[in-house]
Design a protein around this motif. Structure first.
Motif, mmCIF file in Angstrom:
data_model
loop_
_atom_site.group_PDB
_atom_site.id
_atom_site.type_symbol
_atom_site.label_atom_id
_atom_site.label_comp_id
_atom_site.label_asym_id
_atom_site.label_seq_id
_atom_site.Cartn_x
_atom_site.Cartn_y
_atom_site.Cartn_z
ATOM 1 N N VAL A 125 60.416 -42.580 9.713
ATOM 2 C CA VAL A 125 59.135 -43.247 9.464
ATOM 3 C C VAL A 125 59.157 -43.897 8.086
ATOM 4 O O VAL A 125 58.708 -45.029 7.897
ATOM 5 C CB VAL A 125 57.977 -42.242 9.575
ATOM 6 C CG1 VAL A 125 56.655 -42.888 9.158
ATOM 7 C CG2 VAL A 125 57.868 -41.718 11.000
ATOM 8 N N ARG A 126 59.714 -43.180 7.122
ATOM 9 C CA ARG A 126 59.790 -43.674 5.748
ATOM 10 C C ARG A 126 60.662 -44.919 5.638
ATOM 11 O O ARG A 126 60.411 -45.805 4.820
ATOM 12 C CB ARG A 126 60.354 -42.549 4.870
ATOM 13 C CG ARG A 126 60.547 -42.869 3.417
ATOM 14 C CD ARG A 126 61.423 -41.813 2.770
ATOM 15 N NE ARG A 126 62.737 -41.736 3.416
ATOM 16 C CZ ARG A 126 63.687 -40.875 3.075
ATOM 17 N NH1 ARG A 126 63.458 -39.987 2.130
ATOM 18 N NH2 ARG A 126 64.847 -40.877 3.705
ATOM 19 N N GLU A 132 54.765 -40.993 1.983
ATOM 20 C CA GLU A 132 55.727 -40.443 2.944
ATOM 21 C C GLU A 132 56.956 -39.883 2.243
ATOM 22 O O GLU A 132 57.534 -38.885 2.685
ATOM 23 C CB GLU A 132 56.112 -41.520 3.948
ATOM 24 C CG GLU A 132 54.991 -41.790 4.959
ATOM 25 C CD GLU A 132 55.103 -43.126 5.647
ATOM 26 O OE1 GLU A 132 55.978 -43.933 5.247
ATOM 27 O OE2 GLU A 132 54.323 -43.371 6.584
ATOM 28 N N ARG A 152 48.397 -39.173 5.648
ATOM 29 C CA ARG A 152 48.798 -40.024 4.531
ATOM 30 C C ARG A 152 49.776 -41.087 5.000
ATOM 31 O O ARG A 152 50.705 -40.812 5.757
ATOM 32 C CB ARG A 152 49.427 -39.193 3.411
ATOM 33 C CG ARG A 152 48.509 -38.133 2.825
ATOM 34 C CD ARG A 152 47.280 -38.749 2.149
ATOM 35 N NE ARG A 152 47.658 -39.607 1.060
ATOM 36 C CZ ARG A 152 47.822 -39.206 -0.192
ATOM 37 N NH1 ARG A 152 47.628 -37.926 -0.506
ATOM 38 N NH2 ARG A 152 48.156 -40.058 -1.146
ATOM 39 N N ARG A 153 49.568 -42.316 4.527
ATOM 40 C CA ARG A 153 50.427 -43.436 4.894
ATOM 41 C C ARG A 153 50.979 -44.089 3.631
ATOM 42 O O ARG A 153 50.483 -43.858 2.527
ATOM 43 C CB ARG A 153 49.649 -44.475 5.708
ATOM 44 C CG ARG A 153 49.056 -43.960 6.998
ATOM 45 C CD ARG A 153 50.138 -43.691 8.041
ATOM 46 N NE ARG A 153 49.554 -43.396 9.345
ATOM 47 C CZ ARG A 153 49.199 -42.193 9.745
ATOM 48 N NH1 ARG A 153 49.328 -41.168 8.910
ATOM 49 N NH2 ARG A 153 48.697 -41.998 10.952
ATOM 50 N N GLY A 154 51.980 -44.922 3.803
ATOM 51 C CA GLY A 154 52.566 -45.622 2.669
ATOM 52 C C GLY A 154 53.870 -44.974 2.244
ATOM 53 O O GLY A 154 54.084 -43.771 2.410
ATOM 54 N N ARG A 155 54.768 -45.791 1.684
ATOM 55 C CA ARG A 155 56.107 -45.312 1.354
ATOM 56 C C ARG A 155 56.086 -44.191 0.327
ATOM 57 O O ARG A 155 56.797 -43.198 0.464
ATOM 58 C CB ARG A 155 56.966 -46.479 0.849
ATOM 59 C CG ARG A 155 58.393 -46.075 0.525
ATOM 60 C CD ARG A 155 59.250 -47.287 0.211
ATOM 61 N NE ARG A 155 59.346 -48.141 1.391
ATOM 62 C CZ ARG A 155 59.938 -49.340 1.371
ATOM 63 N NH1 ARG A 155 60.423 -49.809 0.235
ATOM 64 N NH2 ARG A 155 60.025 -50.060 2.470
ATOM 65 N N ARG A 167 55.371 -38.857 13.819
ATOM 66 C CA ARG A 167 54.480 -38.065 12.965
ATOM 67 C C ARG A 167 53.937 -36.853 13.727
ATOM 68 O O ARG A 167 53.857 -35.748 13.184
ATOM 69 C CB ARG A 167 53.325 -38.919 12.461
ATOM 70 C CG ARG A 167 53.724 -39.932 11.400
ATOM 71 C CD ARG A 167 52.489 -40.542 10.741
ATOM 72 N NE ARG A 167 52.868 -41.513 9.732
ATOM 73 C CZ ARG A 167 52.934 -42.820 9.930
ATOM 74 N NH1 ARG A 167 52.617 -43.313 11.125
ATOM 75 N NH2 ARG A 167 53.297 -43.627 8.964
ATOM 76 N N PRO A 208 55.883 -44.874 15.167
ATOM 77 C CA PRO A 208 55.702 -43.896 14.084
ATOM 78 C C PRO A 208 54.705 -42.803 14.419
ATOM 79 O O PRO A 208 54.831 -41.675 13.940
ATOM 80 C CB PRO A 208 55.220 -44.766 12.916
ATOM 81 C CG PRO A 208 54.668 -46.004 13.540
ATOM 82 C CD PRO A 208 55.482 -46.233 14.777
ATOM 83 N N ALA A 209 53.697 -43.103 15.249
ATOM 84 C CA ALA A 209 52.706 -42.078 15.596
ATOM 85 C C ALA A 209 53.364 -40.931 16.355
ATOM 86 O O ALA A 209 53.068 -39.746 16.105
ATOM 87 C CB ALA A 209 51.582 -42.691 16.429
#
Length: 313
Positions: A208-209, A288, A282-285, A232, A228-229
């Motif tokens: 995902v990252r 993650e 939480r989202r975003g590089r 996760r 990605p869901a």
């Protein structure tokens, strides 16, 4: 006419220049190494070192012998993560330019051929070190897996070869760490096997990252194939179930089905459930990446309970 004083001054200048050049080379290599192995150092160092700690505890070894073995395990772990990351980054310059621009090739600190030379030297050093420590077979297995994965592992077939490679990487270093101090027995394999298999199944969260870079190089990862869901949710499920699985398998099988196993499972659950919540919310590089580092900490903490729960042989 050249005097002895002038000749001595010239030699002193050459010696000083040589020392400065050596110091600059060491600083450059240290910075390159830090950038190269920073993402994976924790996940390599902790299992190998903690397996050595558990082996020393199980067999009641003297403190001096334990510390020596732990030091050997730490050195070996650093060498193994170096050859893994070096081999990986020889072929991943384009991907790293998207995902990890601080790494040596995109940062302009090394070329692919330069990293390949470093890989060859350190791989040989790793094998020699493994032979000296009596764990050459585990180093050889790991080195072969690294070579095959990054030499012939195609992006198109990533979904099939990467889990096998991850499982080898999760088994061989802690097996070596334990064997540095004591023979591998049923208790050792219960802990090492459980942690390796369980955390390898959860490890797909790393995809995902890295989706942007993986897409750029055509890599078929679970995150890109299933979304990605899905990844996760998969990861979160494993993190939620972890304390129960931990209590039922390694803790109880080690004779720690009492309050010690419950307390350790609760502490592990506190962190693993935090991982699950972060993965879902939480989202975003940057977020993650922090969740992934926390996942490594849960991995290490699970192994860290082994010396507390394993009974003496």
């Amino acid at each position: 006419m050249v005097t002895h004083e002038t000749s001595g001054s010239a030699r002193e200048r050459r010696r000083t220049q040589g020392l400065r050049s050596a110091a600059q080379w060491l600083r450059r290599e240290a910075d390159l190494t830090r950038r190269m192995i920073a993402d994976n150092l924790l996940v390599s160092l902790l299992p190998t070192v903690l397996a050595a700690v558990a082996a020393g505890s199980r067999h009641g070894l003297p403190v001096g012998e334990r510390l020596t073995g732990i030091g050997k395990a730490a050195l070996l772990a650093v060498l193994l993560v170096y050859i893994n990351d070096c081999a990986n980054q020889v072929h991943s310059g384009a991907e790293d330019a998207h995902n990890k621009p601080y790494r040596p090739i995109p940062a302009g600190l090394a070329t692919a051929s330069g990293l390949a030379r470093r890989y060859t030297v350190v791989a040989a050093l790793s094998l020699l070190t493994g032979w000296a420590f009596g764990v050459w077979q585990w180093v050889l297995i790991f080195a072969i897996a690294v070579f095959l994965a990054y030499r012939w592992g195609s992006p198109r077939h990533y979904l099939w070869w990467k889990p096998a490679f991850n499982l080898t990487g999760a088994l061989a270093p802690p097996a070596a760490g334990w064997q540095i101090l004591a023979p591998l027995d049923t208790t050792a394999w219960t802990w090492i096997g459980f942690v390796a298999v369980y955390f390898t199944l959860a490890l797909i969260y790393e995809d995902v990252r890295d989706m942007e870079g993986d897409s750029a190089v055509g890599r078929r990862t679970p995150a890109l194939l299933f979304g990605p869901a899905f990844v996760r949710n998969w990861f979160a499920a494993f993190m939620v179930v972890l304390p129960v699985a931990f209590y039922l398998v390694p803790a109880r099988m080690s004779g720690a089905g009492d309050w010690r196993g419950v307390v350790c499972a609760a502490v592990i659950g506190l962190l693993s459930w935090t991982c699950a919540a972060r993965a879902l919310l939480r989202r975003g590089r940057s977020a993650e990446r922090l969740t992934f580092q926390l996942f490594f900490l849960v991995w290490g903490l699970t192994l860290a309970t082994a010396p507390l729960l394993i009974t003496r042989a």
